[in-house]
Scaffold this motif. Structure first.
Motif, PDB file in Angstrom:
ATOM      1  N   VAL A 190      14.206  46.063  73.216  1.00  0.00           N
ATOM      2  CA  VAL A 190      13.579  44.913  73.849  1.00  0.00           C
ATOM      3  C   VAL A 190      13.685  43.729  72.901  1.00  0.00           C
ATOM      4  CG1 VAL A 190      11.323  43.977  74.538  1.00  0.00           C
ATOM      5  CG2 VAL A 190      11.898  46.310  75.118  1.00  0.00           C
ATOM      6  N   GLN A 191      13.803  42.542  73.477  1.00  0.00           N
ATOM      7  CA  GLN A 191      13.642  41.328  72.690  1.00  0.00           C
ATOM      8  C   GLN A 191      12.496  40.550  73.310  1.00  0.00           C
ATOM      9  OE1 GLN A 191      17.042  38.803  71.965  1.00  0.00           O
ATOM     10  NE2 GLN A 191      15.745  37.069  71.427  1.00  0.00           N
ATOM     11  N   LEU A 192      11.493  40.258  72.500  1.00  0.00           N
ATOM     12  CA  LEU A 192      10.361  39.447  72.925  1.00  0.00           C
ATOM     13  C   LEU A 192      10.517  38.074  72.289  1.00  0.00           C
ATOM     14  CD1 LEU A 192       7.482  41.994  72.233  1.00  0.00           C
ATOM     15  CD2 LEU A 192       8.545  41.484  74.433  1.00  0.00           C
ATOM     16  N   ALA A 193      10.334  37.026  73.067  1.00  0.00           N
ATOM     17  CA  ALA A 193      10.426  35.665  72.542  1.00  0.00           C
ATOM     18  C   ALA A 193       9.115  34.942  72.821  1.00  0.00           C
ATOM     19  CB  ALA A 193      11.590  34.920  73.192  1.00  0.00           C
ATOM     20  N   PHE A 194       8.565  34.315  71.792  1.00  0.00           N
ATOM     21  CA  PHE A 194       7.311  33.589  71.905  1.00  0.00           C
ATOM     22  C   PHE A 194       7.560  32.135  71.515  1.00  0.00           C
ATOM     23  CE2 PHE A 194       6.185  37.976  70.994  1.00  0.00           C
ATOM     24  CZ  PHE A 194       5.297  38.250  72.022  1.00  0.00           C
ATOM     25  N   ARG A 195       7.274  31.218  72.441  1.00  0.00           N
ATOM     26  CA  ARG A 195       7.461  29.794  72.173  1.00  0.00           C
ATOM     27  C   ARG A 195       6.218  29.237  71.501  1.00  0.00           C
ATOM     28  NH1 ARG A 195       8.315  25.402  76.820  1.00  0.00           N
ATOM     29  NH2 ARG A 195       6.161  25.990  77.092  1.00  0.00           N
ATOM     30  N   VAL A 196       6.445  28.454  70.454  1.00  0.00           N
ATOM     31  CA  VAL A 196       5.364  27.827  69.705  1.00  0.00           C
ATOM     32  C   VAL A 196       5.718  26.363  69.494  1.00  0.00           C
ATOM     33  CG1 VAL A 196       4.752  29.994  68.526  1.00  0.00           C
ATOM     34  CG2 VAL A 196       6.370  28.419  67.450  1.00  0.00           C
ATOM     35  N   PRO A 197       4.761  25.523  69.067  1.00  0.00           N
ATOM     36  CA  PRO A 197       5.102  24.144  68.696  1.00  0.00           C
ATOM     37  C   PRO A 197       6.038  24.153  67.491  1.00  0.00           C
ATOM     38  CG  PRO A 197       2.728  24.382  69.011  1.00  0.00           C
ATOM     39  CD  PRO A 197       3.316  25.766  69.018  1.00  0.00           C
ATOM     40  N   PRO A 198       6.908  23.133  67.354  1.00  0.00           N
ATOM     41  CA  PRO A 198       7.907  23.132  66.275  1.00  0.00           C
ATOM     42  C   PRO A 198       7.380  23.432  64.866  1.00  0.00           C
ATOM     43  CG  PRO A 198       8.437  21.430  67.846  1.00  0.00           C
ATOM     44  CD  PRO A 198       7.099  21.997  68.276  1.00  0.00           C
ATOM     45  N   PRO A 199       6.258  22.842  64.417  1.00  0.00           N
ATOM     46  CA  PRO A 199       5.817  23.141  63.041  1.00  0.00           C
ATOM     47  C   PRO A 199       5.401  24.604  62.850  1.00  0.00           C
ATOM     48  CG  PRO A 199       4.670  21.202  63.905  1.00  0.00           C
ATOM     49  CD  PRO A 199       5.425  21.821  65.044  1.00  0.00           C
ATOM     50  N   ASP A 200       5.060  25.274  63.949  1.00  0.00           N
ATOM     51  CA  ASP A 200       4.562  26.646  63.836  1.00  0.00           C
ATOM     52  C   ASP A 200       5.646  27.664  63.518  1.00  0.00           C
ATOM     53  OD1 ASP A 200       2.043  25.710  64.227  1.00  0.00           O
ATOM     54  OD2 ASP A 200       1.789  26.555  66.234  1.00  0.00           O
ATOM     55  N   VAL A 201       6.914  27.341  63.739  1.00  0.00           N
ATOM     56  CA  VAL A 201       7.980  28.286  63.376  1.00  0.00           C
ATOM     57  C   VAL A 201       7.923  28.551  61.876  1.00  0.00           C
ATOM     58  CG1 VAL A 201      10.467  28.708  63.313  1.00  0.00           C
ATOM     59  CG2 VAL A 201       9.439  27.639  65.328  1.00  0.00           C
ATOM     60  N   ASP A 202       7.848  27.493  61.087  1.00  0.00           N
ATOM     61  CA  ASP A 202       7.782  27.655  59.640  1.00  0.00           C
ATOM     62  C   ASP A 202       6.458  28.281  59.203  1.00  0.00           C
ATOM     63  OD1 ASP A 202      10.319  26.276  58.388  1.00  0.00           O
ATOM     64  OD2 ASP A 202       9.696  25.060  60.094  1.00  0.00           O
ATOM     65  N   ARG A 203       5.380  27.902  59.870  1.00  0.00           N
ATOM     66  CA  ARG A 203       4.078  28.514  59.552  1.00  0.00           C
ATOM     67  C   ARG A 203       4.112  30.013  59.827  1.00  0.00           C
ATOM     68  NH1 ARG A 203       1.270  23.915  62.641  1.00  0.00           N
ATOM     69  NH2 ARG A 203       1.243  22.303  61.044  1.00  0.00           N
ATOM     70  N   CYS A 204       4.748  30.418  60.933  1.00  0.00           N
ATOM     71  CA  CYS A 204       4.863  31.845  61.253  1.00  0.00           C
ATOM     72  C   CYS A 204       5.675  32.565  60.183  1.00  0.00           C
ATOM     73  CB  CYS A 204       5.515  32.038  62.621  1.00  0.00           C
ATOM     74  SG  CYS A 204       4.445  31.627  64.008  1.00  0.00           S
ATOM     75  N   ALA A 205       6.755  31.942  59.720  1.00  0.00           N
ATOM     76  CA  ALA A 205       7.577  32.555  58.667  1.00  0.00           C
ATOM     77  C   ALA A 205       6.745  32.787  57.407  1.00  0.00           C
ATOM     78  CB  ALA A 205       8.783  31.682  58.369  1.00  0.00           C
ATOM     79  N   GLU A 206       5.963  31.797  57.018  1.00  0.00           N
ATOM     80  CA  GLU A 206       5.107  31.930  55.836  1.00  0.00           C
ATOM     81  C   GLU A 206       4.075  33.029  56.047  1.00  0.00           C
ATOM     82  OE1 GLU A 206       3.546  27.992  55.349  1.00  0.00           O
ATOM     83  OE2 GLU A 206       5.535  27.153  54.896  1.00  0.00           O
ATOM     84  N   TRP A 207       3.496  33.088  57.246  1.00  0.00           N
ATOM     85  CA  TRP A 207       2.492  34.100  57.568  1.00  0.00           C
ATOM     86  C   TRP A 207       3.104  35.503  57.512  1.00  0.00           C
ATOM     87  CZ3 TRP A 207       1.780  37.664  61.524  1.00  0.00           C
ATOM     88  CH2 TRP A 207       0.495  38.180  61.646  1.00  0.00           C
ATOM     89  N   LEU A 208       4.315  35.663  58.052  1.00  0.00           N
ATOM     90  CA  LEU A 208       4.990  36.964  58.021  1.00  0.00           C
ATOM     91  C   LEU A 208       5.246  37.416  56.585  1.00  0.00           C
ATOM     92  CD1 LEU A 208       7.486  36.425  60.959  1.00  0.00           C
ATOM     93  CD2 LEU A 208       5.584  38.063  60.931  1.00  0.00           C
ATOM     94  N   VAL A 209       5.642  36.491  55.717  1.00  0.00           N
ATOM     95  CA  VAL A 209       5.858  36.822  54.306  1.00  0.00           C
ATOM     96  C   VAL A 209       4.557  37.323  53.690  1.00  0.00           C
ATOM     97  CG1 VAL A 209       6.364  35.827  52.022  1.00  0.00           C
ATOM     98  CG2 VAL A 209       7.845  35.310  53.980  1.00  0.00           C
ATOM     99  N   ARG A 210       3.443  36.640  53.968  1.00  0.00           N
ATOM    100  CA  ARG A 210       2.140  37.074  53.433  1.00  0.00           C
ATOM    101  C   ARG A 210       1.760  38.461  53.942  1.00  0.00           C
ATOM    102  NH1 ARG A 210       0.796  31.744  54.588  1.00  0.00           N
ATOM    103  NH2 ARG A 210      -0.493  32.351  56.354  1.00  0.00           N
TER     104      ARG A 210
END
Length: 107
Positions: free
Chosen positions: A52-72
């Protein structure tokens, strides 16, 4: 999987219809995690491919915030946040079963 979607990603548990069916609230949508069942004439999913591929749309600044959160959370991303010529900024990672999860924004 339950730990990943509930504790790591923080999705809100709605209900469990059986040990093979759990529902989560994701925004105004319902995500169902179910044990896959194949019909007798369906081929097995090839090894190494995403079921499966799940795609979640977020506001543009949140892509980078999500990346930082995933690293944490010590979740490995498949690539850093990337802006594409077709107008999306994307981030990909996998859940414990190997399903592909995409976080994207329209830019």
């Amino acid at each position: 999987m339950r730990h990943f979607y509930e504790e790591v990603l923080g999705f809100v548990f709605i209900r469990e219809l059986s040990e093979h069916w759990r529902e989560y609230r994701v925004g105004s949508n319902t995500l169902v995690l179910a044990r896959p069942r194949r019909l007798a004439d369906e081929p097995a999913t090839p090894k190494g491919s995403a079921s499966v591929q799940l795609a979640f749309r977020v506001p543009p600044p949140d892509v980078d915030r999500c990346a930082e959160w995933l690293v944490r959370k010590e979740i490995t991303t498949l690539s850093p946040p990337t802006s594409h010529a077709f107008g999306h900024r994307t981030l990909f990672f996998r859940d414990p079963d190997g399903n592909l999860i995409e976080i994207y924004a329209e830019i």
